[in-house]
Enzyme design. Structure first.
Site, PDB file in Angstrom:
ATOM      1  N   LYS A  89     -34.545 -32.391  55.383  1.00  0.00           N
ATOM      2  CA  LYS A  89     -34.208 -34.100  54.386  1.00  0.00           C
ATOM      3  C   LYS A  89     -34.638 -33.171  52.904  1.00  0.00           C
ATOM      4  O   LYS A  89     -35.851 -33.016  53.201  1.00  0.00           O
ATOM      5  CB  LYS A  89     -35.247 -34.776  55.136  1.00  0.00           C
ATOM      6  CG  LYS A  89     -34.592 -35.835  54.362  1.00  0.00           C
ATOM      7  CD  LYS A  89     -33.499 -36.443  54.834  1.00  0.00           C
ATOM      8  CE  LYS A  89     -32.877 -38.067  54.167  1.00  0.00           C
ATOM      9  NZ  LYS A  89     -32.315 -36.925  52.954  1.00  0.00           N
ATOM     10  N   LYS A  92     -33.741 -28.366  51.290  1.00  0.00           N
ATOM     11  CA  LYS A  92     -32.871 -28.680  49.811  1.00  0.00           C
ATOM     12  C   LYS A  92     -31.736 -27.907  49.629  1.00  0.00           C
ATOM     13  O   LYS A  92     -31.524 -27.089  50.265  1.00  0.00           O
ATOM     14  CB  LYS A  92     -34.100 -28.064  48.582  1.00  0.00           C
ATOM     15  CG  LYS A  92     -33.556 -28.936  47.143  1.00  0.00           C
ATOM     16  CD  LYS A  92     -34.119 -30.434  47.166  1.00  0.00           C
ATOM     17  CE  LYS A  92     -33.869 -30.870  46.238  1.00  0.00           C
ATOM     18  NZ  LYS A  92     -34.433 -32.132  45.666  1.00  0.00           N
ATOM     19  N   ASP A 111     -29.519 -35.083  44.244  1.00  0.00           N
ATOM     20  CA  ASP A 111     -30.696 -34.682  43.241  1.00  0.00           C
ATOM     21  C   ASP A 111     -29.831 -35.016  41.312  1.00  0.00           C
ATOM     22  O   ASP A 111     -29.083 -35.295  41.646  1.00  0.00           O
ATOM     23  CB  ASP A 111     -31.022 -33.074  43.598  1.00  0.00           C
ATOM     24  CG  ASP A 111     -32.500 -32.950  43.265  1.00  0.00           C
ATOM     25  OD1 ASP A 111     -33.608 -33.277  43.462  1.00  0.00           O
ATOM     26  OD2 ASP A 111     -32.171 -32.325  42.256  1.00  0.00           O
ATOM     27  N   THR A 149     -36.334 -44.140  44.044  1.00  0.00           N
ATOM     28  CA  THR A 149     -36.844 -42.596  43.093  1.00  0.00           C
ATOM     29  C   THR A 149     -38.053 -43.966  41.562  1.00  0.00           C
ATOM     30  O   THR A 149     -39.724 -43.313  41.656  1.00  0.00           O
ATOM     31  CB  THR A 149     -36.414 -41.665  43.009  1.00  0.00           C
ATOM     32  OG1 THR A 149     -35.853 -40.991  43.637  1.00  0.00           O
ATOM     33  CG2 THR A 149     -37.293 -40.339  42.601  1.00  0.00           C
TER      34      THR A 149
HETATM   35  P1  NDP Z   1     -29.853 -37.113  37.242  1.00  0.00           P
HETATM   36  O1  NDP Z   1     -28.929 -35.714  37.075  1.00  0.00           O
HETATM   37  O2  NDP Z   1     -29.506 -38.409  37.134  1.00  0.00           O
HETATM   38  O3  NDP Z   1     -30.706 -36.518  35.677  1.00  0.00           O
HETATM   39  C1  NDP Z   1     -30.978 -35.765  35.112  1.00  0.00           C
HETATM   40  C2  NDP Z   1     -31.925 -36.433  34.099  1.00  0.00           C
HETATM   41  O4  NDP Z   1     -32.950 -34.880  33.286  1.00  0.00           O
HETATM   42  C3  NDP Z   1     -30.375 -36.544  33.111  1.00  0.00           C
HETATM   43  O5  NDP Z   1     -31.017 -37.123  31.536  1.00  0.00           O
HETATM   44  C4  NDP Z   1     -30.163 -35.193  32.723  1.00  0.00           C
HETATM   45  O6  NDP Z   1     -30.180 -34.232  31.170  1.00  0.00           O
HETATM   46  C5  NDP Z   1     -31.930 -34.362  32.310  1.00  0.00           C
HETATM   47  N1  NDP Z   1     -31.940 -32.700  32.044  1.00  0.00           N
HETATM   48  C6  NDP Z   1     -31.631 -31.931  33.716  1.00  0.00           C
HETATM   49  N2  NDP Z   1     -31.991 -30.889  33.206  1.00  0.00           N
HETATM   50  C7  NDP Z   1     -32.929 -30.718  32.346  1.00  0.00           C
HETATM   51  C8  NDP Z   1     -32.803 -29.529  31.404  1.00  0.00           C
HETATM   52  N3  NDP Z   1     -33.101 -28.582  31.627  1.00  0.00           N
HETATM   53  N4  NDP Z   1     -33.344 -29.644  30.279  1.00  0.00           N
HETATM   54  C9  NDP Z   1     -33.788 -30.777  29.808  1.00  0.00           C
HETATM   55  N5  NDP Z   1     -32.641 -32.273  31.187  1.00  0.00           N
HETATM   56  C10 NDP Z   1     -32.217 -31.917  31.756  1.00  0.00           C
HETATM   57  O7  NDP Z   1     -30.937 -36.300  37.950  1.00  0.00           O
HETATM   58  P2  NDP Z   1     -32.105 -37.607  39.019  1.00  0.00           P
HETATM   59  O8  NDP Z   1     -32.886 -38.597  37.600  1.00  0.00           O
HETATM   60  O9  NDP Z   1     -31.694 -37.755  40.434  1.00  0.00           O
HETATM   61  O10 NDP Z   1     -33.726 -36.384  39.505  1.00  0.00           O
HETATM   62  C11 NDP Z   1     -34.763 -36.184  37.925  1.00  0.00           C
HETATM   63  C12 NDP Z   1     -35.668 -35.284  38.483  1.00  0.00           C
HETATM   64  O11 NDP Z   1     -35.937 -36.140  39.191  1.00  0.00           O
HETATM   65  C13 NDP Z   1     -35.117 -34.111  39.158  1.00  0.00           C
HETATM   66  O12 NDP Z   1     -36.677 -33.326  39.356  1.00  0.00           O
HETATM   67  C14 NDP Z   1     -34.386 -34.518  40.639  1.00  0.00           C
HETATM   68  O13 NDP Z   1     -35.398 -33.301  41.358  1.00  0.00           O
HETATM   69  C15 NDP Z   1     -36.178 -35.287  40.887  1.00  0.00           C
HETATM   70  N6  NDP Z   1     -35.824 -36.365  41.764  1.00  0.00           N
HETATM   71  C16 NDP Z   1     -34.993 -36.688  42.065  1.00  0.00           C
HETATM   72  C17 NDP Z   1     -35.047 -38.057  43.136  1.00  0.00           C
HETATM   73  C18 NDP Z   1     -33.883 -38.922  43.276  1.00  0.00           C
HETATM   74  O14 NDP Z   1     -33.845 -39.446  44.324  1.00  0.00           O
HETATM   75  N7  NDP Z   1     -32.957 -38.410  42.428  1.00  0.00           N
HETATM   76  C19 NDP Z   1     -36.071 -37.912  44.591  1.00  0.00           C
HETATM   77  C20 NDP Z   1     -37.496 -37.652  43.724  1.00  0.00           C
HETATM   78  C21 NDP Z   1     -36.995 -36.712  42.495  1.00  0.00           C
HETATM   79  P3  NDP Z   1     -28.520 -34.159  30.995  1.00  0.00           P
HETATM   80  O15 NDP Z   1     -27.891 -35.089  31.551  1.00  0.00           O
HETATM   81  O16 NDP Z   1     -28.516 -33.896  29.447  1.00  0.00           O
HETATM   82  O17 NDP Z   1     -28.288 -32.625  32.163  1.00  0.00           O
HETATM   83  O1  2IT Z   2     -36.773 -34.557  45.588  1.00  0.00           O
HETATM   84  C1  2IT Z   2     -36.182 -35.606  46.110  1.00  0.00           C
HETATM   85  O2  2IT Z   2     -37.298 -36.611  46.662  1.00  0.00           O
HETATM   86  C2  2IT Z   2     -34.642 -36.463  46.390  1.00  0.00           C
HETATM   87  N1  2IT Z   2     -34.193 -35.604  45.672  1.00  0.00           N
HETATM   88  C3  2IT Z   2     -34.280 -36.896  47.493  1.00  0.00           C
HETATM   89  C4  2IT Z   2     -34.075 -36.644  48.534  1.00  0.00           C
HETATM   90  C5  2IT Z   2     -33.490 -37.137  49.690  1.00  0.00           C
HETATM   91  O3  2IT Z   2     -33.264 -36.494  50.822  1.00  0.00           O
HETATM   92  O4  2IT Z   2     -33.435 -38.345  49.185  1.00  0.00           O
END
Ligand code: NDP
Ligand code: 2IT
Length: 443
Positions: free
Chosen positions: A89, A125, A165, A208
């Protein structure tokens, strides 16, 4: 040489081009020293050597046709890291920086995060170096259909259940789901983060970010503090950042920053979340556009949210976005708590600085586990062919995050590392997986 040092040395020699994976493994393994001392059978049965090696790693070609009729080729990945406690997952990331080492670091973290949720999910992943920025909806669909045409051979509701993600939200999950169903003929919960009309769970979108704040509230509460009246800085402006900001404000905090990969905004009046939602979720624009809603806010190009004076910092963008200098600046400015919404946003040196300064530090694998936990709740609802209300899911999420706080703080205490939640989360997450692996024999 100690057992852990030996395993790390071999891992570094075997994976020289994977610095993020080495970083994630170093943090986890170094936390496990007292556990390995208490459990010599883990070394005898080479448990650490097994846990750092993915069960399976898939890499595949993803050809698709762009709007100019040109054939584009991307690289697809799915790392099925560990299935000791449940089906693989974890999310799918679409970003040009994606490579095998990034997916391995994320998959490795996912093993222990998923264990901490208390739900039966293993670690995996995937993703691609495809860049969704600036692509039309048709191009996104073409990519997603091609990606799933290969991936569908390896996933299923009881084997491997991907989700979102970075770069993968509701739109992408919809295209991926449609293609999976068309090829396999199966209407099943093979993906989470689905739309509400075809099996998605209420509150998964928020989970999240909300979960992050529930965990931070639990951590602050145990220290006699709360978010009420506190100034919070947040990085990122995607799914995690938006709902962390919303719940932090609902908890009485003032969120003053958000960012994207181009720059960051500062709004002394508190971020207008509805404006950020419209910019990011509806228009797919840049955070700079916030000035069109609030001309008195300040936009700065490049990186910078950690220079803003705050009480609490919530990094919610990406890995290694908060380094030692950033940590020193935050500490000097009086920041006393950090909750990691992104995966591995703080470098190892930054984490050490926070722990040395006695900053309350909630590590990613605990703090952002609410997303995958709610994905597991979506899987349960799909299996039962029913759906819970928003309030039911949100209440379960809150309970899960409070339980994760309790587990990581108790594990830290038990091993004499009180308030070191990095060690506590690693140990608590590891022990369940380790016990399951030991019980299942040499696999
Ligand atoms: P999104 O794609 O919705 O948003 C990502 C955000 O981070 C955007 O604002 C993006 O800016 C910025 N970003 C991404 N890469 C970079 C970079 N290299 N440098 C600067 N800014 C960056 O992703 P999520 O919000 O879903 O994910 C954000 C983080 O949370 C990640 O680390 C992800 O692994 C983690 N995460 C997500 C979960 C989920 O349920 N979605 C669960 C647990 C963890 P821009 O648009 O300019 O790229
Ligand atoms: O980093 C993470 O935990 C996620 N991007 C969510 C994974 C999921 O299966 O909901």
């Amino acid at each position: 040489m100690s057992y852990i040092d030996k395993v790390l040395e071999e891992l570094i020699a075997k994976n020289p081009a994977q610095p993020e994976f080495i970083q994630a493994a170093t943090e986890v393994l170094n936390s496990l020293k007292p556990v390995i001392e208490r459990n010599p059978q883990f070394e005898k049965e080479s448990l650490l050597e097994r846990i750092v090696e993915p069960e399976r790693q898939l890499m595949f070609r993803v050809p698709w046709v762009d709007d100019n009729g040109k054939v584009q080729v991307n690289r697809g990945f799915r790392v099925q890291f560990n299935s000791a406690i449940g089906p693989y997952k974890g999310g799918l990331r679409l970003h040009p920086s994606v490579n095998l080492g990034i997916i391995k670091f994320l998959g490795f973290e996912q093993i222990f995060k998923n264990s901490l949720t208390g739900l039966p999910i293993g670690g995996g992943k995937g993703g691609s170096d495809f860049d969704p920025k600036g692509k039309s909806d048709r191009e996104i669909m073409a990519f997603c259909q091609s990606f799933m045409t290969e991936l569908c051979k390896y996933i299923g509701k009881d084997t491997d259940v991907p989700a979102g993600d970075i770069g993968v939200g509701g739109r992408e999950i919809g295209y991926l789901y449609g293609q999976y169903k068309r090829i396999t003929g199966l209407y099943e919960g093979v993906l989470t983060g689905k739309g509400l009309t075809y099996g998605g769970s209420l509150a998964r979108t928020q989970a999240t970010g909300y979960g992050l704040v529930y965990l931070v509230n639990a951590m602050l509460g145990a220290a006699g503090k709360s978010l009420k009246g506190q100034t919070v800085v947040i990085s990122g402006s995607g799914n995690v950042a938006i709902y962390a900001a919303e719940k932090a404000q609902q908890s009485g905090a003032k969120v003053v920053t958000m960012s994207d990969s181009n720059g960051w905004i500062y709004d002394a009046n508190g971020i207008d979340i509805a404006a950020v939602q419209e910019i990011k979720e509806v228009k797919r624009g840049r955070i700079k556009d916030y000035l069109n809603y609030h001309a008195d806010a300040k936009y700065t190009e490049g990186k910078g949210v950690w220079s803003v004076k705050c009480d609490v910092a919530l990094p919610c963008a990406t890995q290694n976005e908060l380094n030692l200098d950033d940590a020193k600046t935050l500490i000097a400015n009086g920041c006393y708590a950090v909750g990691e919404g992104a995966n591995m946003p703080s470098t190892l040196e930054a984490i050490d600085a926070f722990l040395d300064a006695k900053v309350l530090f909630a590590p990613a694998k605990a703090a952002n586990a609410g997303g995958v936990a709610t994905s597991a709740l979506e899987m349960s609802q799909n299996s039962m062919r029913l759906s819970w209300t928003f309030e039911e899911v949100d209440a379960k999420l809150k309970g899960i995050m409070e339980n994760i706080y309790a587990e990581m703080s108790e594990a830290a205490k038990e091993y004499g590392l009180e308030n070191n939640f990095v060690a506590g989360a690693n140990i608590a997450g590891f022990l369940k997986v380790a016990e399951a692996m030991m019980a299942q024999g040499i696999v």
